[in-house]
Design a protein around this motif. Structure first.
Motif, PDB file in Angstrom:
ATOM      1  N   HIS A 268       0.808  -1.221   0.000  1.00  0.00           N
ATOM      2  CA  HIS A 268       0.000   0.000   0.000  1.00  0.00           C
ATOM      3  C   HIS A 268       0.840   1.270   0.000  1.00  0.00           C
ATOM      4  O   HIS A 268       1.974   1.295   0.473  1.00  0.00           O
ATOM      5  CB  HIS A 268      -0.931   0.007   1.215  1.00  0.00           C
ATOM      6  N   ASP A 269       0.219   2.331  -0.521  1.00  0.00           N
ATOM      7  CA  ASP A 269       0.838   3.647  -0.496  1.00  0.00           C
ATOM      8  C   ASP A 269       0.496   4.404   0.781  1.00  0.00           C
ATOM      9  O   ASP A 269       1.208   5.348   1.148  1.00  0.00           O
ATOM     10  CB  ASP A 269       0.353   4.473  -1.699  1.00  0.00           C
ATOM     11  N   PHE A 270      -0.590   4.005   1.425  1.00  0.00           N
ATOM     12  CA  PHE A 270      -1.029   4.663   2.659  1.00  0.00           C
ATOM     13  C   PHE A 270      -1.918   3.681   3.415  1.00  0.00           C
ATOM     14  O   PHE A 270      -2.647   2.888   2.804  1.00  0.00           O
ATOM     15  CB  PHE A 270      -1.815   5.944   2.357  1.00  0.00           C
ATOM     16  N   VAL A 271      -1.869   3.762   4.757  1.00  0.00           N
ATOM     17  CA  VAL A 271      -2.649   2.849   5.590  1.00  0.00           C
ATOM     18  C   VAL A 271      -3.350   3.628   6.699  1.00  0.00           C
ATOM     19  O   VAL A 271      -2.734   4.474   7.364  1.00  0.00           O
ATOM     20  CB  VAL A 271      -1.766   1.745   6.208  1.00  0.00           C
ATOM     21  N   PHE A 272      -4.630   3.343   6.884  1.00  0.00           N
ATOM     22  CA  PHE A 272      -5.389   3.842   8.021  1.00  0.00           C
ATOM     23  C   PHE A 272      -5.421   2.737   9.072  1.00  0.00           C
ATOM     24  O   PHE A 272      -5.914   1.630   8.803  1.00  0.00           O
ATOM     25  CB  PHE A 272      -6.815   4.199   7.616  1.00  0.00           C
ATOM     26  N   VAL A 273      -4.910   3.038  10.251  1.00  0.00           N
ATOM     27  CA  VAL A 273      -4.876   2.053  11.336  1.00  0.00           C
ATOM     28  C   VAL A 273      -5.984   2.416  12.317  1.00  0.00           C
ATOM     29  O   VAL A 273      -5.906   3.420  13.025  1.00  0.00           O
ATOM     30  CB  VAL A 273      -3.503   2.031  12.023  1.00  0.00           C
ATOM     31  N   CYS A 274      -7.019   1.580  12.344  1.00  0.00           N
ATOM     32  CA  CYS A 274      -8.231   1.868  13.132  1.00  0.00           C
ATOM     33  C   CYS A 274      -8.504   0.710  14.079  1.00  0.00           C
ATOM     34  O   CYS A 274      -9.561   0.060  14.010  1.00  0.00           O
ATOM     35  CB  CYS A 274      -9.430   2.103  12.211  1.00  0.00           C
ATOM     36  N   VAL A 275      -7.556   0.419  14.946  1.00  0.00           N
ATOM     37  CA  VAL A 275      -7.689  -0.697  15.883  1.00  0.00           C
ATOM     38  C   VAL A 275      -7.755  -0.163  17.300  1.00  0.00           C
ATOM     39  O   VAL A 275      -7.222   0.912  17.600  1.00  0.00           O
ATOM     40  CB  VAL A 275      -6.521  -1.695  15.741  1.00  0.00           C
ATOM     41  N   ASP A 276      -8.421  -0.900  18.181  1.00  0.00           N
ATOM     42  CA  ASP A 276      -8.488  -0.495  19.586  1.00  0.00           C
ATOM     43  C   ASP A 276      -7.627  -1.391  20.468  1.00  0.00           C
ATOM     44  O   ASP A 276      -7.780  -1.410  21.684  1.00  0.00           O
ATOM     45  CB  ASP A 276      -9.938  -0.489  20.080  1.00  0.00           C
ATOM     46  N   ASP A 277      -6.720  -2.130  19.836  1.00  0.00           N
ATOM     47  CA  ASP A 277      -5.815  -3.034  20.548  1.00  0.00           C
ATOM     48  C   ASP A 277      -4.419  -2.428  20.514  1.00  0.00           C
ATOM     49  O   ASP A 277      -3.723  -2.477  19.505  1.00  0.00           O
ATOM     50  CB  ASP A 277      -5.826  -4.411  19.873  1.00  0.00           C
ATOM     51  N   GLY A 278      -4.012  -1.825  21.643  1.00  0.00           N
ATOM     52  CA  GLY A 278      -2.719  -1.173  21.688  1.00  0.00           C
ATOM     53  C   GLY A 278      -1.562  -2.119  21.458  1.00  0.00           C
ATOM     54  O   GLY A 278      -0.551  -1.743  20.857  1.00  0.00           O
ATOM     55  N   ALA A 279      -1.693  -3.372  21.916  1.00  0.00           N
ATOM     56  CA  ALA A 279      -0.612  -4.331  21.736  1.00  0.00           C
ATOM     57  C   ALA A 279      -0.376  -4.632  20.261  1.00  0.00           C
ATOM     58  O   ALA A 279       0.759  -4.858  19.831  1.00  0.00           O
ATOM     59  CB  ALA A 279      -0.939  -5.615  22.495  1.00  0.00           C
ATOM     60  N   ALA A 280      -1.442  -4.643  19.460  1.00  0.00           N
ATOM     61  CA  ALA A 280      -1.293  -4.897  18.024  1.00  0.00           C
ATOM     62  C   ALA A 280      -0.866  -3.634  17.282  1.00  0.00           C
ATOM     63  O   ALA A 280      -0.137  -3.698  16.289  1.00  0.00           O
ATOM     64  CB  ALA A 280      -2.608  -5.416  17.456  1.00  0.00           C
ATOM     65  N   ARG A 281      -1.314  -2.469  17.775  1.00  0.00           N
ATOM     66  CA  ARG A 281      -1.048  -1.205  17.081  1.00  0.00           C
ATOM     67  C   ARG A 281       0.444  -0.917  16.983  1.00  0.00           C
ATOM     68  O   ARG A 281       0.945  -0.533  15.906  1.00  0.00           O
ATOM     69  CB  ARG A 281      -1.747  -0.066  17.809  1.00  0.00           C
ATOM     70  N   THR A 282       1.182  -1.070  18.069  1.00  0.00           N
ATOM     71  CA  THR A 282       2.588  -0.674  18.104  1.00  0.00           C
ATOM     72  C   THR A 282       3.418  -1.367  17.042  1.00  0.00           C
ATOM     73  O   THR A 282       4.148  -0.701  16.287  1.00  0.00           O
ATOM     74  CB  THR A 282       3.173  -0.911  19.506  1.00  0.00           C
TER      75      THR A 282
END
Length: 398
Positions: A268-282
């Motif tokens: 991808h050229d750009f990604v929207f990260v819309c998760v509520d799991d901080g452990a996965a986000r990092t």
């Protein structure tokens, strides 16, 4: 959208039958091989005319405009004088992605608008071409039936008439052709999809492992029926089915993105990260930064106060250059005991979070003008204040 010679639309079909090289592209009817007299003794040449297309679905309806655009040198009369009564002025621009223009033209039938697009096109062609025929009687725009075929290269299932009408083709072109990923199709992620699906990006890839449950119907755009809830479909499949009616290339991936699956995002050229799991986000954000892929990360923290719900909505734009600086602003842990995790119905905050995220992406891409690089914003629910922060705020170079 390009229409084929076998188009069922009678107005377009008539122009094709008469030999005009005409194609419907987005919100424009593009007519090629229009003869005109070039300035400075340039003789007869051919240019391209573009007129606004008024459509209902895929059918041309009565025109609501009488202006046109011209690609070519200034059209002149047989003596080489510019057609000043036709030409509004020079305004080089990209009226649609891939459709440049040099001049704006204006001609309105006395006391009315054009009856149909056939009259719209042929009137302009006649005004411009009549002078060319004085120099070359064989000059004509009726060069034979077009052999253009229907194209699926454009991202939308039907014409984007608004971009053409507003003349924002150049801005739209800055986000066209890109591959966008949306990680997480919950409340905010689904609203991100709703907004991005209306953009001329090449493809939108959806990542979520969950099924669409009853509470999801109250925190995502659109209206879903009881049959959708009974089907218990994966979110990515249900939302792909809904938005593929508008955008051709929405690709569902029923999977969870985490440290092990983050390489899926490399395309991808750009990604929207819309998760509520901080452990996965990092690890997701770290992977994107390492691969040089910009992103927007969203989130919110809510609780119930004496006067109602309080909290904040966060939007953070990260690029390879700013990731280390903004990482400290992004929570690395979730809030399992928070109000948001209880599926509280706050669709308006989800929509706001998504809108701020998409605006940040479009500003970075140059669709929206920006006088300052803001990369972190927090909307405070109880005060209605939007606090924004940029690189200058952190390094003292305001």
């Amino acid at each position: 959208m390009s229409r084929s010679p076998t188009s069922p639309d009678p107005q377009l079909g008539r122009l094709l039958d008469e030999g005009y090289d005409v194609t419907l592209v987005g919100g424009m009817l593009i007519v090629r091989h229009v003869p005109y007299v070039a300035p400075d003794g340039g003789g007869v040449r051919v240019g391209t005319l573009a007129v606004m297309a008024s459509v209902a679905g895929d059918v041309l309806v009565r025109p609501r405009s009488h202006t046109a655009w011209w690609l070519g040198e200034t059209p002149c009369d047989a003596l080489g004088h510019p057609l000043e009564t036709l030409i509004v002025g020079e305004d080089p621009r990209e009226i649609m992605p891939g459709v440049p223009a040099d001049l704006q033209l204006c001609n309105k039938p006395k006391g009315r608008e054009f009856f149909d697009h056939h009259e719209y096109v042929t009137t302009y062609v006649a005004i411009i071409g009549a002078h060319a025929q004085r120099l070359d009687p064989l000059a004509t725009a009726r060069v034979g039936r077009s052999t253009r075929t229907s194209s699926t290269a454009e991202p939308f299932c039907y014409a984007d008439t608004a971009t053409a009408r507003a003349g924002t083709g150049a801005a739209a072109g800055r986000i066209a052709g890109r591959s966008v990923g949306i990680v997480g199709l919950g409340g905010t992620g689904s609203y991100v999809l709703d907004l991005v699906a209306k953009c001329p990006v090449q493809a939108i890839h959806l990542y979520d492992a969950d099924r669409f449950e009853q509470h999801n119907a109250f925190r995502c755009p659109g209206a879903f029926g009881i049959e959708d809830l009974r089907a218990a479909m994966p979110k990515v499949e249900l939302l792909t089915r809904a938005y593929s009616r508008l955008h051709r290339r929405i690709v569902p991936h029923r999977m969870r993105i985490d440290a092990t699956t983050a390489p899926m995002l490399d395309l991808h050229d750009f990604v929207f990260v819309c998760v509520d799991d901080g452990a996965a986000r990092t690890p997701i954000l770290a992977h994107l930064a390492a691969r040089g892929i910009p992103y927007v990360d969203v989130g919110m923290g809510l609780s119930m106060g004496d006067g109602g719900i309080v909290g904040a909505v966060r939007t953070t734009l990260g690029t390879p250059d700013t990731h280390d600086a903004v990482a400290s602003r992004i929570p690395s842990t979730g809030d399992p005991g928070g109000l948001y995790a209880a599926n509280v119905q706050i669709a308006e905050l989800n929509a706001l979070n998504a809108a701020l995220a998409v605006i940040a992406w479009k500003r970075m891409a140059g669709f929206y003008a920006t006088g300052r690089d803001f990369d972190h914003g927090v909307f405070v629910v109880e005060t209605g204040a939007l606090h924004r922060e940029g690189r200058g705020d952190r390094d003292g170079t305001k």
